[in-house]
Design a protein around this motif. Structure first.
Motif, short mmCIF file in Angstrom:
data_model
loop_
_atom_site.label_atom_id
_atom_site.label_comp_id
_atom_site.label_asym_id
_atom_site.label_seq_id
_atom_site.Cartn_x
_atom_site.Cartn_y
_atom_site.Cartn_z
N VAL A 129 -18.95 -38.26 7.23
CA VAL A 129 -17.92 -38.22 6.17
C VAL A 129 -17.12 -36.92 6.23
O VAL A 129 -15.89 -36.93 6.21
N LEU A 130 -17.80 -35.78 6.28
CA LEU A 130 -17.12 -34.49 6.19
C LEU A 130 -16.51 -34.05 7.51
O LEU A 130 -15.68 -33.13 7.52
N GLY A 131 -16.91 -34.66 8.62
CA GLY A 131 -16.34 -34.27 9.90
C GLY A 131 -14.87 -34.60 10.03
O GLY A 131 -14.20 -34.09 10.93
N ARG A 132 -14.32 -35.43 9.15
CA ARG A 132 -12.89 -35.77 9.18
C ARG A 132 -12.01 -34.73 8.50
O ARG A 132 -10.79 -34.79 8.60
N TYR A 133 -12.64 -33.79 7.79
CA TYR A 133 -11.89 -32.78 7.06
C TYR A 133 -12.00 -31.44 7.77
O TYR A 133 -12.99 -31.18 8.46
N THR A 158 -23.34 -35.30 -3.42
CA THR A 158 -23.43 -36.30 -2.36
C THR A 158 -22.26 -36.13 -1.40
O THR A 158 -21.33 -35.34 -1.64
N ALA A 159 -22.28 -36.88 -0.31
CA ALA A 159 -21.19 -36.82 0.66
C ALA A 159 -19.88 -37.27 0.02
O ALA A 159 -18.81 -36.71 0.30
N ALA A 160 -19.95 -38.28 -0.84
CA ALA A 160 -18.73 -38.78 -1.49
C ALA A 160 -18.12 -37.73 -2.42
O ALA A 160 -16.90 -37.57 -2.48
N MET A 162 -18.42 -34.45 -2.17
CA MET A 162 -17.80 -33.39 -1.37
C MET A 162 -16.50 -33.87 -0.73
O MET A 162 -15.52 -33.12 -0.65
N ALA A 163 -16.45 -35.11 -0.29
CA ALA A 163 -15.23 -35.65 0.32
C ALA A 163 -14.08 -35.69 -0.69
O ALA A 163 -12.92 -35.43 -0.34
N GLU A 164 -14.41 -35.97 -1.95
CA GLU A 164 -13.36 -36.01 -2.98
C GLU A 164 -12.71 -34.64 -3.15
O GLU A 164 -11.49 -34.52 -3.28
N VAL A 165 -13.52 -33.58 -3.16
CA VAL A 165 -12.97 -32.23 -3.28
C VAL A 165 -12.17 -31.87 -2.02
O VAL A 165 -11.10 -31.25 -2.11
N CYS A 166 -12.67 -32.25 -0.86
CA CYS A 166 -11.93 -31.97 0.39
C CYS A 166 -10.56 -32.63 0.37
O CYS A 166 -9.57 -32.03 0.80
N ARG A 167 -10.48 -33.85 -0.09
CA ARG A 167 -9.19 -34.55 -0.14
C ARG A 167 -8.21 -33.84 -1.06
O ARG A 167 -7.01 -33.77 -0.77
#
Length: 272
Positions: A129-133, A158-160, A162-167
């Motif tokens: 998940v986080l490797g795209r950011y 969770t991964a989700a 963290m992904a939300e903050v990255c976006r």
């Protein structure tokens, strides 16, 4: 295509920024390790040209740009360089960075007890998940969960989450990149000059005259005689009509001669 109303203030700011001699300027990223802000000259150019874009009816993927606002080769080079800078700053994070940041979070915050096999699968999920950011976004996200700016301040995210903050962190660079792409991919149109308008009007008048001239032979005016092929056709039709009339008269005369003897015989019989 109708031109968009321009903003004099934005035009003045853009002109001043473009006329200002290029010089070294300090461009610090808003987030440590992130993408530096655009140079003032490039930022003014992007804002001005993006405001000059016009929607193309029926095509929501592209925009139109008046030839008067078409970027020069130098300005295009500035836009392409800025887009490349954004692309470089959005490159995906490496696996080591993701493992390190997730490990810090899970060792510093409360987590649920799971088996080693499940832990291994969870790490793989974080990497996927986080490797795209970009790495800077992953690091900043981990820091925000650690200092309480994100999450519930107790449990590791969770991964989700963290992904939300990255976006959210990369949303602004992505929006800037989209504006640059819209400018570079815009369909440039040129308004006709006065000479071109006059030429179009002249050709239209010439076409109308030629069309009227071509229609005249087929349009009989009162008191005018037809000419050319129409005259030949009309003469042939008149001859045929005369022949039919003469034939009809001969037929009528023959019918009268056949009736007179019969009537004469009837008179003799009646006298006897």
């Amino acid at each position: 295509m109708p031109s968009k109303p321009t903003n004099p203030a934005s035009e003045a700011a853009m002109t001043q920024a473009l006329l200002k001699p290029a010089q070294n300027e300090t461009r610090l990223p808003a987030i440590s390790g992130g993408i530096p802000v655009a140079p003032a000259r490039t930022a003014a150019l992007i804002g001005y040209l993006h405001n000059s874009l016009e929607p193309i009816p029926g095509n929501f993927r592209r925009y139109a740009l008046s030839g008067a606002n078409e970027p020069t080769p130098e300005q295009r080079a500035l836009l392409v360089a800025r887009r490349q800078e954004i692309d470089d700053g959005l490159a995906g994070a490496d696996e080591v960075t993701v493992r390190e940041q997730v490990g810090i979070l899970r060792s510093s915050m409360a987590t649920s007890q799971i088996s080693p096999e499940a832990m291994k699968l969870a790490r793989q999920g974080f990497i996927m998940v986080l490797g795209r950011y970009p790495a800077w976004a992953v690091v900043e996200t981990a820091m925000r969960f650690l200092d309480g700016r994100a999450g519930n301040k107790v449990y590791a995210p969770t991964a989700a989450e963290m992904a939300e903050v990255c976006r959210a962190l990369i949303s602004e660079p992505l929006a800037e990149r989209a504006r640059i792409n819209a400018i570079l991919d815009a369909e440039v149109y040129h308004l006709p000059t006065e000479a071109e308008r006059a030429e179009v009007a002249r050709r239209h008048e010439e076409f109308v005259r030629e069309a009227a001239k071509a229609a005249d032979p087929r349009r009989m005016r009162v008191g005018e005689e037809p000419a050319g092929a129409e005259a030949i056709e009309r003469a042939a039709a008149e001859r045929r009509l005369a022949e039919l009339q003469a034939e009809a008269e001969r037929s009528a005369a023959g019918s009268d001669g056949a009736v007179e003897p019969a009537s004469a015989g009837q008179d003799e019989e009646s006298s006897q």
